[in-house]
Design an enzyme around this catalytic site. Structure first.
Site, mmCIF file in Angstrom:
data_model
loop_
_atom_site.group_PDB
_atom_site.id
_atom_site.type_symbol
_atom_site.label_atom_id
_atom_site.label_comp_id
_atom_site.label_asym_id
_atom_site.label_seq_id
_atom_site.Cartn_x
_atom_site.Cartn_y
_atom_site.Cartn_z
ATOM 1 N N TYR A 261 48.517 43.535 45.802
ATOM 2 C CA TYR A 261 49.242 43.005 44.475
ATOM 3 C C TYR A 261 47.835 43.717 43.177
ATOM 4 O O TYR A 261 48.489 43.997 42.388
ATOM 5 C CB TYR A 261 47.837 42.076 44.451
ATOM 6 C CG TYR A 261 48.240 41.668 43.100
ATOM 7 C CD1 TYR A 261 49.424 41.122 42.590
ATOM 8 C CD2 TYR A 261 47.087 41.005 42.891
ATOM 9 C CE1 TYR A 261 49.228 40.143 41.563
ATOM 10 C CE2 TYR A 261 46.731 40.255 41.633
ATOM 11 C CZ TYR A 261 48.106 40.245 40.882
ATOM 12 O OH TYR A 261 47.735 39.320 39.107
ATOM 13 N N GLU B 161 40.898 40.611 37.959
ATOM 14 C CA GLU B 161 41.713 40.267 39.624
ATOM 15 C C GLU B 161 41.442 40.491 40.624
ATOM 16 O O GLU B 161 42.326 39.366 41.224
ATOM 17 C CB GLU B 161 42.451 41.578 39.587
ATOM 18 C CG GLU B 161 43.615 42.475 38.360
ATOM 19 C CD GLU B 161 44.912 40.652 38.051
ATOM 20 O OE1 GLU B 161 45.152 39.958 39.388
ATOM 21 O OE2 GLU B 161 44.892 40.733 36.818
ATOM 22 N N ASP C 105 52.323 38.324 42.027
ATOM 23 C CA ASP C 105 51.249 37.188 42.872
ATOM 24 C C ASP C 105 52.325 36.125 42.906
ATOM 25 O O ASP C 105 53.376 35.985 42.843
ATOM 26 C CB ASP C 105 50.128 37.632 42.168
ATOM 27 C CG ASP C 105 50.559 36.405 41.036
ATOM 28 O OD1 ASP C 105 51.967 36.146 40.966
ATOM 29 O OD2 ASP C 105 50.018 35.899 39.931
#
Ligand code: SF4
Length: 359
Positions: free
Chosen positions: A128, A45, A146
């Site tokens: 996020y 990520e 996102d």
């Protein structure tokens, strides 16, 4: 007379049924029914922020081979982490990645916290990433919003509010749809839908599991979402970069300060980078007084907030020359070990020097 058929609501079940058939196979993703490794989910990520899946894949594999566990990453030297990151850009992410691994080891006994709140207390983990890791690695009902998810949700519900202001509403919509039993799969399904079907241009609505309830598709306005506030483009900055090649093949380098743009990365000496930089005075910014040769055209690079144009100057130095204070001569054979950023690789290549570091 035919009764009008009510438009169905978007459901998690429809999205999950699509995901079960079409999920992307990604190196950091667990197989169906398998438990995801929080370390791999988290590292991927961080790498995927502002970088595409295609670009990240090879870096991810190499990074995991070099640092297979959070303990291995935490114990690594910072230069080693920077070097493994070189080419992915946004180097503050690499510094935070390293600091985060160290915090997981020091403060959490080597295990990632399972909640969004716990994850957000770690360096470099924002809303996020905390949502994505909590959902994917720990199956928590957390929203990971996102750009892909913003696009899908604003189209699905025809959300007219401008981003980024509309983000809390998007988040609310995601949480309202999220199923209690498969939050991790739901989060990944949304990401996959945004990446493969609900694309910025020409979304493949015919293949979309939400084509019937999607308000933007019904109105034929898919590509006008998400609505965004107009962005101001940064002014182009200019500067000079000095490539000093010693007769034995070594190149003069220095390390950028640890904080700020490209912090901790290796570079050839440069002037300041500014919108008003005057090339006429470049000689005063050179690291040594010698005969500098100006190369053209300049190297161009676009950072998130501004484009940069660097004019490259080259010169040679005698074999025995010592580096000025705060700099070093790196032998040609060891250039590949230096953590160069993409822009610096362009500068060095413009000067005709080959290095295999980064991309
Ligand atoms: S129907 Fe089209 S616009 Fe709507 S969510 Fe699906 S792909 Fe996106």
């Amino acid at each position: 007379m035919n009764q009008p058929v009510p438009r169905p609501d978007a459901s998690a079940a429809d999205l999950l049924a699509w995901y079960d058939r079409h999920r992307r196979v990604l190196p950091w993703r667990a197989g169906p029914g398998e438990r995801a490794d929080p370390y791999r989910v988290w590292a991927s990520e961080i790498m995927l922020q502002q970088t595409t899946v295609t670009a990240v894949k090879p870096y991810f594999e190499r990074f995991m081979a070099r640092f297979p566990t959070v303990a291995a990453l935490a114990a690594a030297a910072s230069e080693e982490v920077m070097q493994a990151w070189a080419g992915l850009g946004y180097y503050s992410r690499a510094r935070n990645l390293h600091a985060c691994a160290q915090a997981v080891m020091a403060d959490h006994g080597g295990r990632f916290p399972e909640t969004e709140e716990g994850l957000r207390s770690l360096p470099g983990i924002g809303a996020y990433t905390a949502g994505a890791v909590a959902a994917i690695a720990f199956d928590r009902p957390a929203a990971a919003v996102d750009g892909n998810v913003e696009r899908v949700m604003t189209r699905l519900f025809a959300i007219e509010d401008l981003l980024p202001g509309a983000r809390p509403l998007v988040r609310e919509r995601v949480l309202a749809l999220m199923p209690q039993d498969r939050p991790g799969d739901f989060a990944q399904a949304l990401m996959d839908l945004g990446a493969t079907i609900c694309t910025p241009r020409n979304p493949a609505c015919g293949l979309c599991p939400w084509r019937e309830p999607c308000l933007a598709r019904i109105a034929g306005t898919q590509e006008s979402f998400p609505r965004k506030a107009a962005k101001k483009a940064g002014l182009t900055r200019y500067g000079a970069a000095f490539v000093l090649l010693r007769e034995d093949g070594a190149v003069l380098l220095r390390t950028r300060p640890p904080k700020g743009l490209l912090g901790g990365m290796a570079e050839v000496p440069t002037s300041e980078w500014s919108a008003g930089y005057e090339l006429d005075g470049a000689a005063q910014d050179a690291p040594v007084v010698t005969r500098w040769r100006q190369l053209s055209p300049p190297v161009r690079h676009v950072f998130t907030h501004f484009p940069l144009e660097l004019t490259v100057f080259t010169a040679t130095a005698p074999a025995g020359m010592q580096a000025p204070q705060g700099m070093r001569f790196t032998p040609a054979a060891r250039l590949s070990e230096e953590p160069f950023s993409s822009v610096m690789l362009k500068v060095i290549e413009r000067a005709g020097i080959r290095t295999v570091a980064g991309a």
